[in-house]
Design an enzyme around this catalytic site. Structure first.
Site, short mmCIF file in Angstrom:
data_model
loop_
_atom_site.label_atom_id
_atom_site.label_comp_id
_atom_site.label_asym_id
_atom_site.label_seq_id
_atom_site.Cartn_x
_atom_site.Cartn_y
_atom_site.Cartn_z
N GLY A 10 0.95 -0.94 -0.34
CA GLY A 10 -0.08 -0.46 -0.03
C GLY A 10 0.67 1.36 0.18
O GLY A 10 2.33 1.63 0.17
N ASP A 37 -1.96 -12.55 5.50
CA ASP A 37 -3.21 -12.38 5.23
C ASP A 37 -3.74 -11.72 7.23
O ASP A 37 -3.75 -13.70 7.54
CB ASP A 37 -4.46 -13.40 4.83
CG ASP A 37 -6.09 -12.74 5.06
OD1 ASP A 37 -5.83 -11.74 6.08
OD2 ASP A 37 -6.38 -13.40 4.30
N THR A 63 -9.23 -0.02 2.59
CA THR A 63 -8.96 1.48 2.91
C THR A 63 -10.46 1.96 2.10
O THR A 63 -10.15 3.08 1.46
CB THR A 63 -7.99 2.23 2.75
OG1 THR A 63 -7.46 1.32 1.13
CG2 THR A 63 -6.94 2.26 3.73
N THR A 102 -6.90 6.17 11.27
CA THR A 102 -7.51 7.57 10.65
C THR A 102 -8.60 8.91 11.87
O THR A 102 -8.74 8.80 12.46
CB THR A 102 -8.79 6.79 9.60
OG1 THR A 102 -9.18 8.06 8.61
CG2 THR A 102 -9.91 5.80 10.60
N ASP A 103 -8.23 10.26 10.38
CA ASP A 103 -9.39 11.14 11.30
C ASP A 103 -11.24 10.50 11.54
O ASP A 103 -11.75 11.35 12.10
CB ASP A 103 -9.50 12.64 10.36
CG ASP A 103 -8.93 12.08 8.73
OD1 ASP A 103 -8.79 11.24 8.21
OD2 ASP A 103 -9.39 13.39 7.92
N TYR A 126 -15.92 2.93 7.39
CA TYR A 126 -14.75 3.33 7.59
C TYR A 126 -14.13 3.39 9.28
O TYR A 126 -13.35 2.63 9.45
CB TYR A 126 -14.03 3.37 6.61
CG TYR A 126 -13.26 4.04 6.50
CD1 TYR A 126 -12.41 2.80 6.74
CD2 TYR A 126 -12.85 5.19 6.85
CE1 TYR A 126 -10.50 2.68 6.32
CE2 TYR A 126 -11.16 5.54 6.68
CZ TYR A 126 -10.39 4.97 6.58
OH TYR A 126 -8.81 5.03 6.65
N LYS A 130 -12.54 1.47 12.02
CA LYS A 130 -11.46 1.84 12.38
C LYS A 130 -11.50 1.87 13.20
O LYS A 130 -9.94 1.51 14.46
CB LYS A 130 -10.01 3.19 11.70
CG LYS A 130 -10.48 2.56 9.79
CD LYS A 130 -9.13 1.58 9.68
CE LYS A 130 -7.67 2.24 10.14
NZ LYS A 130 -6.70 1.84 9.54
N TRP A 151 -5.98 12.13 4.80
CA TRP A 151 -5.55 12.39 3.82
C TRP A 151 -4.66 12.09 3.23
O TRP A 151 -3.84 12.68 2.50
CB TRP A 151 -5.90 14.30 3.62
CG TRP A 151 -6.90 14.80 3.79
CD1 TRP A 151 -7.94 14.86 4.39
CD2 TRP A 151 -7.29 16.19 3.27
NE1 TRP A 151 -8.86 15.22 5.04
CE2 TRP A 151 -9.02 16.48 3.93
CE3 TRP A 151 -6.86 17.18 2.79
CZ2 TRP A 151 -9.65 17.95 3.92
CZ3 TRP A 151 -7.57 18.77 2.50
CH2 TRP A 151 -8.88 18.60 2.51
N1 LIG Z 1 -5.52 6.45 2.51
C1 LIG Z 1 -5.92 7.25 3.20
O1 LIG Z 1 -6.58 8.85 2.54
C2 LIG Z 1 -6.04 7.54 5.01
C3 LIG Z 1 -6.48 8.56 5.49
C4 LIG Z 1 -6.17 8.07 6.55
C5 LIG Z 1 -5.56 7.06 7.66
N2 LIG Z 1 -4.97 6.00 6.85
C6 LIG Z 1 -4.67 5.06 6.85
O2 LIG Z 1 -3.33 4.77 7.19
C7 LIG Z 1 -3.08 3.29 6.89
C8 LIG Z 1 -2.77 3.20 5.32
O3 LIG Z 1 -3.44 3.34 4.65
P1 LIG Z 1 -2.75 3.53 3.00
O4 LIG Z 1 -3.69 4.90 2.40
O5 LIG Z 1 -1.23 3.17 3.09
O6 LIG Z 1 -3.49 1.81 2.38
P2 LIG Z 1 -3.60 1.31 1.39
O7 LIG Z 1 -2.76 1.92 0.27
O8 LIG Z 1 -4.78 1.22 0.49
O9 LIG Z 1 -2.56 0.13 1.64
C9 LIG Z 1 -3.16 -1.42 2.82
C10 LIG Z 1 -2.73 -2.28 2.17
O10 LIG Z 1 -3.45 -3.43 2.91
C11 LIG Z 1 -3.17 -4.53 2.35
N3 LIG Z 1 -4.47 -5.76 3.28
C12 LIG Z 1 -6.00 -5.36 3.20
N4 LIG Z 1 -6.26 -6.41 3.01
C13 LIG Z 1 -5.22 -7.24 3.54
C14 LIG Z 1 -5.37 -8.05 5.09
N5 LIG Z 1 -6.10 -8.62 4.63
N6 LIG Z 1 -3.73 -8.60 5.19
C15 LIG Z 1 -2.72 -7.69 4.55
N7 LIG Z 1 -3.15 -7.22 3.72
C16 LIG Z 1 -4.54 -6.76 3.33
C17 LIG Z 1 -4.28 -3.98 0.63
O11 LIG Z 1 -3.78 -4.86 -0.32
P3 LIG Z 1 -5.07 -5.15 -1.21
O12 LIG Z 1 -5.28 -3.64 -2.01
O13 LIG Z 1 -4.59 -5.83 -1.82
O14 LIG Z 1 -6.44 -4.89 -0.31
C18 LIG Z 1 -3.07 -2.65 0.09
O15 LIG Z 1 -1.75 -3.18 -0.29
C19 LIG Z 1 -4.06 2.83 7.22
O16 LIG Z 1 -4.23 2.10 8.65
C20 LIG Z 1 -5.21 3.66 6.48
O17 LIG Z 1 -6.55 3.14 6.85
C21 LIG Z 1 -5.88 6.38 5.11
#
Ligand SMILES: NC(=O)c1ccc[n+]([C@@H]2O[C@H](COP(=O)([O-])OP(=O)(O)OC[C@H]3O[C@@H](n4cnc5c(N)ncnc54)[C@H](OP(=O)(O)O)[C@@H]3O)[C@@H](O)[C@H]2O)c1
Length: 286
Positions: A10, A37, A63, A102-103, A126, A130, A151
């Site tokens: 990710g 997983d 996400t 997350t926010d 979501y 979280k 964000w």
């Molecule tokens: N993106 C945002 O804007 C945002 C904002 C605030 C907080 N956050 C938090 O920040 C953190 C990182 O976010 P990110 O944007 O880097 O997320 P991301 O790009 O969606 O990456 C998440 C990764 O986790 C993998 N995943 C999903 N299910 C899984 C499982 N069962 N076992 C192992 N891996 C799994 C996903 O694979 P697949 O892609 O194959 O599903 C993906 O590679 C998360 O906790 C998110 O909630 C994100």
């Protein structure tokens, strides 16, 4: 230290991979769903034990904010139950767990930046899932640092910066909401902060919940204008209201995070969002 990174394909996981080259004294185990997983409790336990893991960085998450309204079971399994499994393994194996949240755990009705002590009240599934994940981590009693961020974007994966650049080039005209206020976070800055926290010799006495985003405040509209200007993309951007861009999941109208605690406890200095956006756009242009 032996450091397990989950969800490492990710945005955040990829930035940690990049950064790991500068931390040669640690052994990193980069995994995503194919290798580990996190919803499979027995696999999590075996992985942590067999590899003598000292630190778990949980970057795995569900996400897809809008899809989560429909796929509630899957979102709950990944965002709520699985962090509990990681925390349980962390407790049994005396590991430190860094868990990212997350926010969206806030309702977005504040009028000044949120602190760690403000009440949570998620308005989307979501956000609810979280928050349940945070609670599972806390209830386990393991040594944990929970980092709520907002964000998130990077040169990798799907995010607002890449969407604006793509649609800006293709369409030349965009409507973007101006009544949601927050702070962008470059995943590389969050990865840096995480490594600073992990390397803090006193981290186990500083466990708890923290907030992290880039410095400064903006709206999605202003963010879009800046992305397009910095990218040299000629595109007319029109500010619109959230009510004119309906989506399945409700977003917080205001989710600026107060980072005082993470900065003071871990001596972290955080760049302004414009400074970091410039670096991400350089990354994307390369
Ligand atoms: N993106 C945002 O804007 C945002 C904002 C605030 C907080 N956050 C938090 O920040 C953190 C990182 O976010 P990110 O944007 O880097 O997320 P991301 O790009 O969606 O990456 C998440 C990764 O986790 C993998 N995943 C999903 N299910 C899984 C499982 N069962 N076992 C192992 N891996 C799994 C996903 O694979 P697949 O892609 O194959 O599903 C993906 O590679 C998360 O906790 C998110 O909630 C994100």
């Amino acid at each position: 230290m032996n450091i397990l990174v989950t969800g490492s394909n990710g945005q955040l996981g990829t930035e940690l991979k990049r950064l790991s080259g500068s931390f040669t004294s640690h052994v990193f185990f980069f995994t995503d769903v194919a290798e580990l997983d996190i919803t499979q409790q027995s696999m999590v336990q075996a992985f942590v034990k067999d590899n003598g893991i000292d630190v778990i960085l949980n970057c795995a998450a569900y996400t897809a904010v809008d899809k989560a309204e429909q796929e509630q079971q899957l979102a709950y399994a990944i965002n709520a139950s699985a962090p509990g499994f990681l925390a349980d393994s962390a407790l049994k194996n005396n590991c430190l767990l860094v868990h990212v949240s997350t926010d969206y755990v806030y309702d977005g009705k504040a009028y000044r930046p949120y602190t760690e002590l403000d009440p949570t009240a998620p308005e989307s599934y979501y956000g609810y899932s979280k928050l349940a994940g945070e609670q599972a981590v806390i209830n386990s009693g393991c040594a944990a640092v929970i980092l709520r961020t907002s964000w998130l974007y990077s040169a990798h994966g799907a995010n607002f910066v890449k969407t604006m650049r793509k649609y800006g080039k293709e369409r030349g005209k965009l409507n973007v909401v101006f009544d949601q206020i927050g702070s962008p976070t470059w995943a590389a800055d969050l990865a840096n902060a995480i490594m600073q926290i992990v390397e803090d010799p006193d981290v186990r006495n500083k466990c708890g919940t923290y907030l992290f985003a880039n410095e400064g405040v903006t709206s999605w509209y202003d963010f879009a204008v800046e992305i397009l200007q910095m990218s040299g993309i000629a595109c007319q951007v029109t500010p619109i209201e959230t009510k004119d861009y309906p989506l399945p999941a409700r977003r917080p109208h205001y989710s600026v995070l107060n980072k005082t605690l993470v900065k003071s406890n871990f001596g972290i200095s955080i760049p302004h969002w414009k400074e970091s956006l410039k670096k991400c756009i350089q990354d994307l242009n390369e």
